[in-house]
Design a protein around this motif. Structure first.
Motif, PDB file in Angstrom:
ATOM      1  N   ALA A 120      10.862   3.344 -18.583  1.00 41.88           N
ATOM      2  CA  ALA A 120       9.766   3.889 -17.788  1.00 41.88           C
ATOM      3  C   ALA A 120       9.558   3.059 -16.531  1.00 41.88           C
ATOM      4  O   ALA A 120       9.633   1.834 -16.564  1.00 41.88           O
ATOM      5  CB  ALA A 120       8.491   3.906 -18.632  1.00 41.88           C
ATOM      6  N   ARG A 121       9.332   3.741 -15.429  1.00 44.48           N
ATOM      7  CA  ARG A 121       9.106   3.044 -14.170  1.00 44.48           C
ATOM      8  C   ARG A 121       7.684   2.490 -14.142  1.00 44.48           C
ATOM      9  O   ARG A 121       6.734   3.157 -14.572  1.00 44.48           O
ATOM     10  CB  ARG A 121       9.322   4.003 -13.002  1.00 44.48           C
ATOM     11  CG  ARG A 121      10.756   4.502 -12.890  1.00 44.48           C
ATOM     12  CD  ARG A 121      10.890   5.399 -11.679  1.00 44.48           C
ATOM     13  NE  ARG A 121      10.583   4.682 -10.453  1.00 44.48           N
ATOM     14  CZ  ARG A 121      10.562   5.276  -9.246  1.00 44.48           C
ATOM     15  NH1 ARG A 121      10.789   6.573  -9.137  1.00 44.48           N
ATOM     16  NH2 ARG A 121      10.282   4.576  -8.170  1.00 44.48           N
ATOM     17  N   ARG A 122       7.576   1.253 -13.631  1.00 46.82           N
ATOM     18  CA  ARG A 122       6.252   0.655 -13.539  1.00 46.82           C
ATOM     19  C   ARG A 122       5.462   1.311 -12.417  1.00 46.82           C
ATOM     20  O   ARG A 122       6.005   1.715 -11.389  1.00 46.82           O
ATOM     21  CB  ARG A 122       6.367  -0.845 -13.277  1.00 46.82           C
ATOM     22  CG  ARG A 122       6.923  -1.623 -14.435  1.00 46.82           C
ATOM     23  CD  ARG A 122       6.616  -3.096 -14.312  1.00 46.82           C
ATOM     24  NE  ARG A 122       6.993  -3.655 -13.024  1.00 46.82           N
ATOM     25  CZ  ARG A 122       6.735  -4.900 -12.663  1.00 46.82           C
ATOM     26  NH1 ARG A 122       6.084  -5.707 -13.492  1.00 46.82           N
ATOM     27  NH2 ARG A 122       7.103  -5.362 -11.481  1.00 46.82           N
ATOM     28  N   GLY A 123       4.171   1.359 -12.637  1.00 46.93           N
ATOM     29  CA  GLY A 123       3.315   1.909 -11.612  1.00 46.93           C
ATOM     30  C   GLY A 123       3.270   1.008 -10.389  1.00 46.93           C
ATOM     31  O   GLY A 123       3.612  -0.175 -10.444  1.00 46.93           O
ATOM     32  N   THR A 124       2.868   1.579  -9.282  1.00 47.81           N
ATOM     33  CA  THR A 124       2.717   0.837  -8.041  1.00 47.81           C
ATOM     34  C   THR A 124       1.299   1.038  -7.531  1.00 47.81           C
ATOM     35  O   THR A 124       0.537   1.889  -8.036  1.00 47.81           O
ATOM     36  CB  THR A 124       3.704   1.325  -6.975  1.00 47.81           C
ATOM     37  OG1 THR A 124       3.397   2.692  -6.657  1.00 47.81           O
ATOM     38  CG2 THR A 124       5.144   1.224  -7.485  1.00 47.81           C
ATOM     39  N   LEU A 125       0.968   0.275  -6.531  1.00 47.43           N
ATOM     40  CA  LEU A 125      -0.346   0.411  -5.929  1.00 47.43           C
ATOM     41  C   LEU A 125      -0.557   1.840  -5.438  1.00 47.43           C
ATOM     42  O   LEU A 125      -1.617   2.441  -5.637  1.00 47.43           O
ATOM     43  CB  LEU A 125      -0.472  -0.588  -4.778  1.00 47.43           C
ATOM     44  CG  LEU A 125      -1.891  -0.846  -4.282  1.00 47.43           C
ATOM     45  CD1 LEU A 125      -2.368  -2.215  -4.779  1.00 47.43           C
ATOM     46  CD2 LEU A 125      -1.922  -0.850  -2.761  1.00 47.43           C
ATOM     47  N   ALA A 126       0.510   2.400  -4.833  1.00 53.90           N
ATOM     48  CA  ALA A 126       0.414   3.756  -4.283  1.00 53.90           C
ATOM     49  C   ALA A 126       0.280   4.797  -5.383  1.00 53.90           C
ATOM     50  O   ALA A 126      -0.507   5.755  -5.265  1.00 53.90           O
ATOM     51  CB  ALA A 126       1.639   4.047  -3.416  1.00 53.90           C
ATOM     52  N   SER A 127       1.055   4.629  -6.476  1.00 52.69           N
ATOM     53  CA  SER A 127       1.013   5.638  -7.542  1.00 52.69           C
ATOM     54  C   SER A 127      -0.329   5.628  -8.272  1.00 52.69           C
ATOM     55  O   SER A 127      -0.826   6.673  -8.696  1.00 52.69           O
ATOM     56  CB  SER A 127       2.166   5.410  -8.523  1.00 52.69           C
ATOM     57  OG  SER A 127       2.022   4.172  -9.200  1.00 52.69           O
ATOM     58  N   ILE A 128      -0.914   4.454  -8.415  1.00 50.60           N
ATOM     59  CA  ILE A 128      -2.224   4.373  -9.056  1.00 50.60           C
ATOM     60  C   ILE A 128      -3.285   5.017  -8.160  1.00 50.60           C
ATOM     61  O   ILE A 128      -4.170   5.748  -8.637  1.00 50.60           O
ATOM     62  CB  ILE A 128      -2.587   2.903  -9.345  1.00 50.60           C
ATOM     63  CG1 ILE A 128      -1.630   2.327 -10.390  1.00 50.60           C
ATOM     64  CG2 ILE A 128      -4.029   2.777  -9.839  1.00 50.60           C
ATOM     65  CD1 ILE A 128      -1.707   0.842 -10.536  1.00 50.60           C
ATOM     66  N   ALA A 129      -3.191   4.758  -6.853  1.00 47.04           N
ATOM     67  CA  ALA A 129      -4.132   5.373  -5.915  1.00 47.04           C
ATOM     68  C   ALA A 129      -4.024   6.893  -5.973  1.00 47.04           C
ATOM     69  O   ALA A 129      -5.043   7.611  -5.964  1.00 47.04           O
ATOM     70  CB  ALA A 129      -3.852   4.865  -4.504  1.00 47.04           C
TER      71      ALA A 129
ATOM     72  N   THR B  78      -8.627   0.676  -1.942  1.00 49.53           N
ATOM     73  CA  THR B  78      -9.579   0.629  -3.058  1.00 49.53           C
ATOM     74  C   THR B  78      -8.930   0.002  -4.285  1.00 49.53           C
ATOM     75  O   THR B  78      -9.543  -0.819  -4.981  1.00 49.53           O
ATOM     76  CB  THR B  78     -10.077   2.045  -3.393  1.00 49.53           C
ATOM     77  OG1 THR B  78     -10.757   2.584  -2.251  1.00 49.53           O
ATOM     78  CG2 THR B  78     -11.030   2.024  -4.574  1.00 49.53           C
ATOM     79  N   VAL B  79      -7.680   0.377  -4.554  1.00 42.85           N
ATOM     80  CA  VAL B  79      -6.963  -0.210  -5.698  1.00 42.85           C
ATOM     81  C   VAL B  79      -6.781  -1.706  -5.476  1.00 42.85           C
ATOM     82  O   VAL B  79      -6.972  -2.521  -6.380  1.00 42.85           O
ATOM     83  CB  VAL B  79      -5.608   0.479  -5.907  1.00 42.85           C
ATOM     84  CG1 VAL B  79      -4.831  -0.197  -7.048  1.00 42.85           C
ATOM     85  CG2 VAL B  79      -5.790   1.958  -6.204  1.00 42.85           C
ATOM     86  N   SER B  80      -6.412  -2.088  -4.261  1.00 39.79           N
ATOM     87  CA  SER B  80      -6.224  -3.501  -3.944  1.00 39.79           C
ATOM     88  C   SER B  80      -7.509  -4.280  -4.122  1.00 39.79           C
ATOM     89  O   SER B  80      -7.514  -5.409  -4.643  1.00 39.79           O
ATOM     90  CB  SER B  80      -5.716  -3.649  -2.509  1.00 39.79           C
ATOM     91  OG  SER B  80      -5.609  -5.012  -2.146  1.00 39.79           O
TER      92      SER B  80
END
Length: 376
Positions: free
Chosen positions: A5-14, A23-25
């Motif tokens: 499974a690919r790990r999430g990124t800041l962009a994908s969580i946003a 906001t995520v940051s």
């Protein structure tokens, strides 16, 4: 075959939450900017998607802060944990680092076990500034740290570097009281044991030429202070035997004591410029049946607990305070640089007249049982 499974990124969580990347940051770096409910939702989503948080390396590059200070040592790395005075110094530095909210990186000045020069470690160190702990004047590792353009604070040595903050003691004056006690007790046949006076090793007697040209001012000044008191007492300082060891550990200090006393059996007292030297002398004396202080009086320097427990008359220096103040002065210098950068000014380069005043701390004498009058 299942793909990992690919790990999430800041962009994908946003995208998942319908919020901005900022906001995520903020959930990680500026939690006060968000409500507790939103921050909890972001962190829970990040955990579910396998996102570990912002990359600290990338963040340090972005904000130009490493979140760490480098401590440049003159000894091998193990020495920082074996020598009690160094342990106390490091404890003080760690206290200051804790107050700053940064970590501490130890950098031993010398050739590493893999053959690499310490200069590479200094050049690659991700730090906001350096504390230089007791290295020789004109040491290439000191120069490498300065050339990084980061704030630098020197502790102990070298003293008097233009434009750099300094924390230490007056070693020349500090040693005088214990040497004067030997003279007042009637001793005239006195030897001296010291550790390294220069970067170039010398494991043996010290010539007047080597002492005069020594580039490590801590030991040089302690020896000079001792000789000054002996000269005032009418003792010919040219005839005072002085033995040096480059490495300051149990084996070398005991061997130095052996060399000094075997070659000068008429000595009634020995001035040691470190407590480690004094402890080595006690071990050697015990092994050959020399009574301290009945046959031989001994003084030390540093005031470490082991020396105090052995009853050595010694000079206590505030090693922990030196470490804490070195860290605090570095923090002050880092803040000044950041303030200048924030005001779109270049980092301050001080002229000689603008060099911050050196901080010299007080020392005290610890009384003990290691001095007695010489036997007739």
């Amino acid at each position: 075959m299942n793909q990992p499974a690919r790990r999430g990124t800041l962009a994908s969580i946003a995208a998942e939450l319908g919020v901005s990347r900022t906001t995520v940051s903020n959930a990680y770096n500026r939690p006060g900017q968000l409500s507790e409910e939103l921050r909890t939702k972001i962190l829970q989503t990040a955990e579910k998607m396998g996102y570990p948080g912002p990359d600290p390396i990338a963040r340090s590059l972005r904000i130009q802060r490493a979140g760490a200070v480098g401590v440049l040592l003159t000894e091998e790395l193990t020495y920082a944990f074996d020598d009690q005075a160094s342990v106390e110094f490091m404890s003080g530095v760690s206290q200051a680092c804790g107050e700053m909210g940064v970590s501490m990186l130890l950098i031993p000045a010398g050739v590493q076990s893999d053959g690499k020069d310490a200069t590479a470690l200094i050049n690659q160190a991700a730090v906001d500034g350096f504390i230089v702990y007791s290295v020789a004047d004109e040491d290439p590792y000191l120069e490498a740290a300065i050339s990084r353009g980061r704030p630098v604070v020197i502790c102990d040595q070298p003293a008097g570097r233009e434009g750099l903050r300094f924390v230490g003691i007056d070693d020349r004056e500090a040693i005088k009281p214990v040497v004067r006690r030997l003279v007042d007790a009637g001793h005239r046949k006195i030897g001296i044991l010291c550790i390294r006076l220069d970067r170039e090793p010398n494991n043996g007697p010290v010539s007047q030429e080597r002492l005069a040209g020594a580039r490590m001012n801590v030991q040089r000044d302690r020896v000079a202070g001792a000789l000054e008191i002996l000269a005032e007492a009418g003792i010919d300082t040219a005839s005072v035997p002085l033995v040096e060891r480059h490495i300051n550990d149990a084996g070398t200090t005991e061997d130095a004591a052996r060399e000094l006393l075997e070659n000068n059996p008429d000595l009634t007292a020995v001035v040691c410029t470190t407590d480690s030297m004094a402890l080595g002398l006690l071990r050697y004396a015990d092994s050959v049946g020399i009574d301290v202080p009945g046959d031989l009086s001994v003084t030390g320097f540093d005031g470490i607990p082991q020396a105090e427990a052995e009853g050595i008359v010694t000079v206590r220096q505030p090693s922990r305070t030196k470490g804490r103040l070195s860290g605090e002065h570095l923090a002050e210098e880092i803040r000044a640089r950041r303030k200048a950068a924030k005001n779109r000014k270049s980092a301050p380069s001080r002229a000689q007249s603008e060099t911050p005043p050196a901080v010299y701390l007080e020392t005290t004498v610890l009384d003990g049982t290691s001095i007695a009058s010489p036997r007739a």
